[in-house]
Motif scaffolding. Structure first.
Motif, short mmCIF file in Angstrom:
data_model
loop_
_atom_site.label_atom_id
_atom_site.label_comp_id
_atom_site.label_asym_id
_atom_site.label_seq_id
_atom_site.Cartn_x
_atom_site.Cartn_y
_atom_site.Cartn_z
N UNK A 230 -3.84 16.18 -0.71
CA UNK A 230 -4.84 15.76 -1.77
C UNK A 230 -5.70 14.78 -1.10
N UNK A 231 -6.93 14.90 -1.77
CA UNK A 231 -7.91 13.96 -1.34
C UNK A 231 -7.53 12.19 -1.51
N UNK A 232 -6.97 11.92 -2.35
CA UNK A 232 -6.70 10.50 -2.52
C UNK A 232 -5.84 10.00 -1.53
N UNK A 233 -4.81 11.02 -1.33
CA UNK A 233 -3.88 10.70 -0.11
C UNK A 233 -4.45 10.57 1.22
N UNK A 234 -5.42 11.47 1.46
CA UNK A 234 -6.06 11.58 2.64
C UNK A 234 -7.04 10.45 2.69
N UNK A 235 -7.60 10.04 1.84
CA UNK A 235 -8.40 8.58 1.61
C UNK A 235 -7.81 7.71 2.03
N UNK A 236 -6.55 7.38 1.61
CA UNK A 236 -5.62 6.33 1.93
C UNK A 236 -5.21 6.28 3.17
N UNK A 237 -4.92 7.30 3.74
CA UNK A 237 -4.45 7.48 5.30
C UNK A 237 -5.46 7.10 6.14
N UNK A 238 -6.67 7.66 6.10
CA UNK A 238 -7.82 7.46 7.03
C UNK A 238 -8.27 5.77 6.77
N UNK A 239 -8.12 5.24 5.52
CA UNK A 239 -8.32 3.80 5.44
C UNK A 239 -7.34 3.09 6.26
N UNK A 240 -6.22 3.44 6.21
CA UNK A 240 -4.98 2.76 6.76
C UNK A 240 -5.37 2.83 8.26
N UNK A 241 -5.41 4.08 8.91
CA UNK A 241 -5.89 4.18 10.43
C UNK A 241 -6.82 3.57 10.67
N UNK A 242 -8.02 3.69 10.13
CA UNK A 242 -9.57 2.97 10.44
C UNK A 242 -9.17 1.30 10.65
N UNK A 243 -8.29 0.79 9.67
CA UNK A 243 -8.04 -0.51 9.55
C UNK A 243 -7.06 -0.96 11.03
N UNK A 244 -6.23 0.25 11.42
CA UNK A 244 -5.22 -0.34 12.55
C UNK A 244 -5.86 -0.08 13.57
N UNK A 245 -7.11 0.25 14.10
CA UNK A 245 -7.86 0.54 15.35
C UNK A 245 -7.67 -0.71 15.96
N UNK A 246 -7.03 -1.07 17.07
CA UNK A 246 -7.13 -2.12 18.01
C UNK A 246 -6.38 -3.33 17.46
N UNK A 247 -5.41 -2.93 16.58
CA UNK A 247 -4.76 -4.22 15.82
C UNK A 247 -3.31 -3.65 16.06
N UNK A 248 -2.52 -4.06 16.83
CA UNK A 248 -1.21 -3.79 17.08
C UNK A 248 -0.33 -4.08 15.59
N UNK A 249 0.57 -3.00 15.16
CA UNK A 249 1.22 -3.12 14.23
C UNK A 249 2.55 -4.26 14.26
N UNK A 250 2.80 -4.87 13.14
CA UNK A 250 3.71 -5.76 13.20
C UNK A 250 4.93 -4.98 13.32
N UNK A 251 6.17 -5.71 13.91
CA UNK A 251 7.54 -5.08 14.08
C UNK A 251 8.53 -5.72 13.48
N UNK A 252 9.77 -5.44 13.01
CA UNK A 252 10.58 -6.14 12.46
C UNK A 252 11.77 -5.95 13.05
N UNK A 253 12.87 -6.98 13.10
CA UNK A 253 14.30 -6.95 13.64
C UNK A 253 15.42 -6.27 12.77
N UNK A 254 14.75 -5.61 11.61
CA UNK A 254 15.78 -5.11 10.40
C UNK A 254 16.81 -4.25 11.00
#
Length: 281
Positions: A230-254
């Motif tokens: 669905x378009x809303x889901x795709x829009x959400x994913x693309x926005x997340x990926x664009x924001x994550x370029x060059x920014x290492x993701x945080x990790x947890x020790x859970x």
């Protein structure tokens, strides 16, 4: 103690079911289409559809604990039915997207937040699991890799910290079989941040051959991926990926904190699933 596992055909739900059954717990599996479930001998199977409240009573009868996939439709009614049936603990598989800065406007985050809010309002004892990106998402590249074609990706340098589905299941099983995690919200990640390009490099190394990457523009991604989601889901994913370029993701020790061992790496997941990426004859 009977534990109801919803979404028992899912990658996490089936793992949770198998762990509980192997440990000797009484397990009930549920699905919208129970005839399609294949479960170990002795596991009770019931139909459960969160869009159909008439399925709640039979699925919840005698149940003490529930492993629940987030489904916004019917969540409030399901929690009311669970409370009435005497359920004493819900372990909810939610998503770390609810922790994002724009969660209220994000379709993926909002879907999970609605369920979390309904669970909180229900007053049922609960444990909320918020995994990030699943390692198994990489299976989406398998067709192209098997065929020797380039993997087409928007934002190939976006970071995630992919979490192994077995780690999610281990934490869920610990929550369902103990008391110490009741009332907690746990964010789950893999042990290391990797870009999509780096994940593909791991697969290429294990396969012993190059995996070419073709970077898509956002417009190309919308055109191609829009046929499958669905378009809303795709829009959400693309926005997340664009924001994550060059920014290492945080990790947890859970995973380590709950299980006493390090989280499984993406390399381990890739090695276990390498057959899905093997070249076609």
């Amino acid at each position: 103690m009977t534990v109801l596992v919803t979404g028992a055909r899912g990658g996490v739900g089936r793992r949770v079911l198998d762990r509980l059954h192997t440990a000797g717990h009484t397990v009930r599996a549920s699905s919208r289409t129970p005839a399609e479930l294949s479960v170990p001998a002795g596991v009770d199977v019931r139909r459960l559809d969160l869009n159909s409240p008439d399925t709640f009573e039979a699925a919840l009868h005698g149940v003490v604990k529930v492993f629940l996939y987030a489904e916004a439709e019917g969540a409030k009614e399901f929690f009311a039915a669970a409370h009435g049936a005497g359920v004493r603990h819900i372990v909810l598989l939610s998503s770390s997207t609810v922790e994002g800065p724009d969660a209220a406007a994000d379709p993926l985050a909002r879907h999970h937040a609605v369920v979390e809010d309904a669970l909180s309002a229900s007053a049922l004892p609960s444990t909320v699991l918020r995994p990030g990106a699943f390692a198994g998402n990489a299976l989406g590249w398998s067709h192209a890799i098997r065929a020797g074609q380039p993997v087409e990706l928007p934002y190939p340098d976006a970071h995630t910290a992919p979490v192994h589905e077995d780690d999610i299941a281990d934490v869920a099983a610990a929550a369902l079989t103990g008391e110490t995690l009741i009332g907690r919200t746990l964010t789950l990640t893999g042990p290391r941040s990797l870009t999509f390009r780096e994940q593909l490099a791991v697969l290429a190394e294990l396969l012993g051959r190059e995996i070419p990457v073709r970077e898509l523009t956002r417009e190309q991604a919308v055109e191609g991926m829009g046929r499958f989601m669905p378009a809303p889901v795709l829009t959400s994913l693309l926005a997340q990926w664009a924001a994550a370029v060059g920014k290492p993701a945080g990790t947890t020790g859970t995973v380590r904190d709950v299980t006493g061992r390090p989280g499984r790496t993406f390399r381990q997941w890739a090695g276990e699933n390498l057959g899905a990426f093997a070249a076609q004859d």
